[in-house]
Design an enzyme around this catalytic site. Structure first.
Site, PDB file in Angstrom:
ATOM      1  N   PRO A  89       0.822  -1.217   0.000  1.00 24.61           N
ATOM      2  CA  PRO A  89       0.000   0.000   0.000  1.00 24.61           C
ATOM      3  C   PRO A  89       0.858   1.271   0.000  1.00 24.61           C
ATOM      4  O   PRO A  89       2.077   1.192   0.107  1.00 24.61           O
ATOM      5  CB  PRO A  89      -0.776  -0.111   1.309  1.00 24.61           C
ATOM      6  CG  PRO A  89       0.053  -0.982   2.190  1.00 24.61           C
ATOM      7  CD  PRO A  89       0.778  -1.926   1.288  1.00 24.61           C
ATOM      8  N   LEU A 217       5.053  -0.055 -13.494  1.00 25.54           N
ATOM      9  CA  LEU A 217       4.599   1.286 -13.089  1.00 25.54           C
ATOM     10  C   LEU A 217       4.252   2.117 -14.320  1.00 25.54           C
ATOM     11  O   LEU A 217       3.239   2.826 -14.346  1.00 25.54           O
ATOM     12  CB  LEU A 217       5.700   2.008 -12.294  1.00 25.54           C
ATOM     13  CG  LEU A 217       6.040   1.457 -10.911  1.00 25.54           C
ATOM     14  CD1 LEU A 217       7.143   2.304 -10.275  1.00 25.54           C
ATOM     15  CD2 LEU A 217       4.819   1.460 -10.006  1.00 25.54           C
ATOM     16  N   ASN A 220       0.831   1.016 -15.958  1.00 24.26           N
ATOM     17  CA  ASN A 220      -0.331   1.504 -15.211  1.00 24.26           C
ATOM     18  C   ASN A 220      -0.467   3.027 -15.332  1.00 24.26           C
ATOM     19  O   ASN A 220      -1.579   3.545 -15.438  1.00 24.26           O
ATOM     20  CB  ASN A 220      -0.248   1.076 -13.746  1.00 24.26           C
ATOM     21  CG  ASN A 220      -0.772  -0.344 -13.563  1.00 24.26           C
ATOM     22  OD1 ASN A 220      -1.467  -0.872 -14.438  1.00 24.26           O
ATOM     23  ND2 ASN A 220      -0.443  -0.969 -12.460  1.00 24.26           N
ATOM     24  N   LEU A 223      -1.969   3.736 -18.778  1.00 30.24           N
ATOM     25  CA  LEU A 223      -3.393   3.373 -18.827  1.00 30.24           C
ATOM     26  C   LEU A 223      -4.229   4.423 -18.096  1.00 30.24           C
ATOM     27  O   LEU A 223      -5.250   4.896 -18.603  1.00 30.24           O
ATOM     28  CB  LEU A 223      -3.611   1.992 -18.203  1.00 30.24           C
ATOM     29  CG  LEU A 223      -3.103   0.809 -19.023  1.00 30.24           C
ATOM     30  CD1 LEU A 223      -3.123  -0.469 -18.193  1.00 30.24           C
ATOM     31  CD2 LEU A 223      -3.940   0.631 -20.291  1.00 30.24           C
ATOM     32  N   CYS A 272      -4.453  -0.363  -8.036  1.00 32.33           N
ATOM     33  CA  CYS A 272      -3.162  -0.126  -8.694  1.00 32.33           C
ATOM     34  C   CYS A 272      -2.912   1.293  -9.187  1.00 32.33           C
ATOM     35  O   CYS A 272      -1.851   1.851  -8.926  1.00 32.33           O
ATOM     36  CB  CYS A 272      -3.014  -1.066  -9.886  1.00 32.33           C
ATOM     37  SG  CYS A 272      -2.650  -2.738  -9.376  1.00 32.33           S
ATOM     38  N   GLN A 274      -3.823   4.570  -8.826  1.00 29.62           N
ATOM     39  CA  GLN A 274      -3.413   5.698  -7.995  1.00 29.62           C
ATOM     40  C   GLN A 274      -2.127   5.381  -7.231  1.00 29.62           C
ATOM     41  O   GLN A 274      -1.190   6.171  -7.193  1.00 29.62           O
ATOM     42  CB  GLN A 274      -4.533   6.069  -7.024  1.00 29.62           C
ATOM     43  CG  GLN A 274      -4.074   7.072  -5.989  1.00 29.62           C
ATOM     44  CD  GLN A 274      -5.204   7.886  -5.416  1.00 29.62           C
ATOM     45  OE1 GLN A 274      -6.088   8.345  -6.128  1.00 29.62           O
ATOM     46  NE2 GLN A 274      -5.185   8.065  -4.125  1.00 29.62           N
ATOM     47  N   LYS A 275      -2.104   4.196  -6.676  1.00 37.46           N
ATOM     48  CA  LYS A 275      -0.942   3.796  -5.863  1.00 37.46           C
ATOM     49  C   LYS A 275       0.337   3.799  -6.706  1.00 37.46           C
ATOM     50  O   LYS A 275       1.372   4.313  -6.284  1.00 37.46           O
ATOM     51  CB  LYS A 275      -1.216   2.398  -5.296  1.00 37.46           C
ATOM     52  CG  LYS A 275      -0.113   1.845  -4.444  1.00 37.46           C
ATOM     53  CD  LYS A 275      -0.403   0.414  -4.041  1.00 37.46           C
ATOM     54  CE  LYS A 275      -0.061  -0.539  -5.168  1.00 37.46           C
ATOM     55  NZ  LYS A 275      -0.314  -1.937  -4.836  1.00 37.46           N
TER      56      LYS A 275
HETATM   57  C1  UDX Z   1      -5.243  -2.375 -13.736  1.00 38.24           C
HETATM   58  C2  UDX Z   1      -4.494  -2.713 -15.034  1.00 38.24           C
HETATM   59  O1  UDX Z   1      -5.421  -2.726 -16.126  1.00 38.24           O
HETATM   60  C3  UDX Z   1      -3.793  -4.038 -14.911  1.00 38.24           C
HETATM   61  O2  UDX Z   1      -3.036  -4.305 -16.083  1.00 38.24           O
HETATM   62  C4  UDX Z   1      -2.892  -4.003 -13.706  1.00 38.24           C
HETATM   63  O3  UDX Z   1      -2.274  -5.258 -13.519  1.00 38.24           O
HETATM   64  C5  UDX Z   1      -3.669  -3.632 -12.447  1.00 38.24           C
HETATM   65  O4  UDX Z   1      -4.348  -2.401 -12.643  1.00 38.24           O
HETATM   66  P1  UDX Z   1      -7.574  -3.103 -12.671  1.00 38.24           P
HETATM   67  O5  UDX Z   1      -7.323  -1.970 -11.726  1.00 38.24           O
HETATM   68  O6  UDX Z   1      -7.928  -4.424 -12.097  1.00 38.24           O
HETATM   69  O7  UDX Z   1      -6.271  -3.338 -13.582  1.00 38.24           O
HETATM   70  O8  UDX Z   1      -8.763  -2.704 -13.674  1.00 38.24           O
HETATM   71  P2  UDX Z   1      -8.852  -1.794 -14.980  1.00 38.24           P
HETATM   72  O9  UDX Z   1      -9.691  -2.505 -15.953  1.00 38.24           O
HETATM   73  O10 UDX Z   1      -7.529  -1.338 -15.463  1.00 38.24           O
HETATM   74  O11 UDX Z   1      -9.692  -0.528 -14.486  1.00 38.24           O
HETATM   75  C6  UDX Z   1      -9.177   0.422 -13.575  1.00 38.24           C
HETATM   76  C7  UDX Z   1     -10.152   1.565 -13.399  1.00 38.24           C
HETATM   77  O12 UDX Z   1     -10.236   2.357 -14.573  1.00 38.24           O
HETATM   78  C8  UDX Z   1     -11.591   1.109 -13.108  1.00 38.24           C
HETATM   79  O13 UDX Z   1     -12.139   1.929 -12.118  1.00 38.24           O
HETATM   80  C9  UDX Z   1     -12.296   1.308 -14.433  1.00 38.24           C
HETATM   81  O14 UDX Z   1     -13.657   1.515 -14.298  1.00 38.24           O
HETATM   82  C10 UDX Z   1     -11.588   2.541 -14.950  1.00 38.24           C
HETATM   83  N1  UDX Z   1     -11.654   2.679 -16.420  1.00 38.24           N
HETATM   84  C11 UDX Z   1     -11.086   1.744 -17.223  1.00 38.24           C
HETATM   85  C12 UDX Z   1     -12.283   3.795 -16.982  1.00 38.24           C
HETATM   86  O15 UDX Z   1     -12.789   4.660 -16.267  1.00 38.24           O
HETATM   87  N2  UDX Z   1     -12.310   3.913 -18.353  1.00 38.24           N
HETATM   88  C13 UDX Z   1     -11.743   2.996 -19.180  1.00 38.24           C
HETATM   89  O16 UDX Z   1     -11.798   3.183 -20.411  1.00 38.24           O
HETATM   90  C14 UDX Z   1     -11.113   1.874 -18.598  1.00 38.24           C
END
Ligand code: UDX
Ligand code: UDX
Ligand code: ADP
Length: 482
Positions: A89, A217, A220, A223, A272, A274-275
């Site tokens: 965390p 890092l 994520n 993304l 993941c 934010q952290k």
């Molecule tokens: C993420 C990464 O995708 C993954 O590869 C890593 O190992 C861990 O972190 P996770 O947090 O489980 O996975 O879910 P993810 O599908 O990435 O969604 C994260 C957040 O983004 C969610 O709250 C989701 O609703 C939001 N999101 C996702 C959006 O708001 N818009 C999008 O287009 C995609």
């Protein structure tokens, strides 16, 4: 027979090890955890996490080559490969509080491995950690090892919750980082041989340790950045009359950008994003790169802005007050198909509405009542510290303002407004006419995930707000100040 032990039976360790056991019948896998209740649940019919397809995989392997146990030391001592998948965390106190990763659990796991090992081992970092953690872990292992040889690898997990089994069966890539010595390369090969039993060879990437750690890092951060980028656009769309769905479709058609992960939302959540970004920011600051730190910090700031903006929109639309008004909250998990609530935007939105004295009626198909009360009673960052937590009950003031109910219709009954916080499929097919008839008028829907058909709902009589879409005349007359 290769023996694998995984320390930490959480969202990452549990599914990952179950899939390794399924795909590698000749490997024996033990998943260990200090949390007895968690292990009991892994050994029961009701697994501790909800993940589509996971039950099936566990049922096929449990008791054959997959075991869940609290006998941490015994299984570590017997293993050839030890995965460490404990929680990391954000630190809440001391140096780097609010940004740096708290490696307490990691360090104690490493010390334990060094203490109990009687044979050489490969130790694999599975949980996301700051770059150069491997070096620190190596020091702990070698200084306490009594001559036993340890090779450390970084093998970050890229699975997303809700699609974990699919992601593990068919990963875009598996990343293995190790030392560039002959022993390091042998260790990489040993782990590669495990994955190669089901993952095509060209998707197994090998790098040095630091590249593997930083890639997790970075992935994520990229993304999350896409989501903050499209969410920033959503605010501009609302202001100008553009439609974020059309904009992101047009943008994503550029093959250099690509169509995935461009859904505007009330904000990203999960354990993941934010952290890891906070961690990245801290590492940049520690390495004398304040401009780079500032750049990534903006991704988090826009995410907080998006959640605030949503709350302000709700309050502004409803005559600038939600005091004593019932508001239905549909969905509490951070995304669909999981019961996980870590960093869910629903927490901040609910707290914002509670701050304005709203009365909330919350429904989520997978999140328990107890979890929701706990989340709303915790202060920021606390919820990521399960081991530090005292048994606690929600503060009495929150408990009075919040009820958790068993379905969407009950949540909406008598409510002035309804907020959709998670994109659960079932919210797309609700009988919204029935919901409308049982709500106060004017009846509002605030769709934080763009899951409902706004035009159909307007036909019924609702005033509808959808993230990033052109505003109703009503909403235009009641501007929200972010
Ligand atoms: C993420 C990464 O995708 C993954 O590869 C890593 O190992 C861990 O972190 P996770 O947090 O489980 O996975 O879910 P993810 O599908 O990435 O969604 C994260 C957040 O983004 C969610 O709250 C989701 O609703 C939001 N999101 C996702 C959006 O708001 N818009 C999008 O287009 C995609
Ligand atoms: C850009 C857009 O690509 C194009 O769609 C739009 O119509 C006009 O602007 P252009 O500026 O001609 O086109 O070239 P582009 O290939 O996008 O490169 C822009 C700059 O980015 C160049 O200086 C290029 O060297 C740089 N670049 C591009 C990088 O530094 N790294 C990359 O990975 C890609
Ligand atoms: P993730 O989402 O990364 O899998 P979780 O919090 O779901 O994180 O899981 C981490 C698990 O690691 C928890 O179940 C916790 O009890 C366990 N854990 C933490 N420290 C240790 C340790 N020293 N030995 C065994 N298990 C540990």
């Amino acid at each position: 027979m290769v023996k694998i032990c995984c320390i930490g039976a959480g969202y990452v360790g549990g599914p990952t090890m179950a899939v390794i056991a399924l795909k590698c019948p000749s490997v024996q896998v033990a998943v260990v955890d200090i949390a007895q209740k968690r292990i009991e649940a892994w050994n029961s019919d009701k697994l501790p996490i909800y993940e589509p397809g996971l039950d099936d995989v566990v049922k096929q392997c449990r008791g054959k080559n997959l075991f869940f146990s609290t006998e941490v030391e015994k299984h570590v001592a017997e293993a050839d490969i030890v995965f460490v998948s404990v929680n990391t965390p954000t630190k809440t106190t001391g140096l780097g509080a609010g940004k740096a990763a708290d490696l307490t659990y990691w360090e104690s796991a490493a010390r334990m491995i060094a203490d109990v090992s009687k044979s050489s081992k490969i130790v694999v970092e599975k949980s996301t950690v700051p770059v150069k953690t491997a070096e620190a872990i190596e020091k702990i292992l070698t200084h306490n090892s009594k001559g036993i040889k340890f090779q450390i690898l970084s093998n970050p997990e890229f699975l997303a919750e809700g699609t974990a089994i699919q992601d593990l069966f068919n990963p875009d890539r598996v990343l293995i980082g190790g030392r560039e010595t002959p022993e390091g390369q042998d260790a990489i090969k040993a782990l590669k041989d495990v994955y190669a039993q089901w993952v095509p060879e060209d998707r197994i990437l090998t790098t040095n340790l630091w590249s593997a750690e930083l890639s997790k890092l970075a992935a994520n951060a990229f993304l999350a950045q896409r989501i903050s980028s499209v969410n920033a656009m959503s605010a501009l769309c609302e202001a100008t009359g553009a439609n974020v769905i059309e904009v992101s479709y047009a943008v994503g058609k550029d093959t250099r950008i690509g169509p995935k992960f461009l859904n505007a939302s009330v904000g990203f959540g999960g354990s993941c994003f934010q952290k890891d970004i906070l961690n990245l920011v801290y590492i940049c600051e520690c390495n004398g790169l304040p401009e780079v730190a500032e750049y990534w910090k903006q991704v988090i700031k826009i995410n907080d802005y998006q959640k605030n903006r949503f709350v302000n929109r709700v309050v502004a639309s409803m005559f600038n007050t939600v005091a004593k008004k019932k508001i239905a909250i549909l969905g509490f998990a951070f995304k669909k198909d999981t019961g996980d609530t870590r960093e869910t935007p629903a927490i901040d939105v609910c707290k914002g509405l509670l701050g304005d004295k709203a009365e909330l009626s919350i429904y989520d198909p997978q999140v328990t009542e107890d979890q929701i009360h706990k989340d709303l009673a915790l202060s920021k960052f606390d919820w990521d510290h399960p081991l530090h937590l005292q048994p606690m009950s929600a503060s009495s003031s929150t408990e009075k303002q919040v009820t958790v109910v068993g379905d969407a219709y009950e949540a909406a009954k008598g409510a002035h407004g309804l907020c959709i916080m998670t994109e659960w499929d079932e919210f797309k097919t609700l009988d919204y006419k029935k919901i409308f008839d049982n709500m106060q008028k004017p009846a509002f829907i605030f769709d934080g995930r763009n899951v409902v058909n706004a035009d159909e709902l307007r036909e019924i009589g609702f005033i509808v707000f959808s993230i990033g879409k052109p505003l109703d005349a009503w909403l235009k007359d009641m501007p929200a100040v972010a």
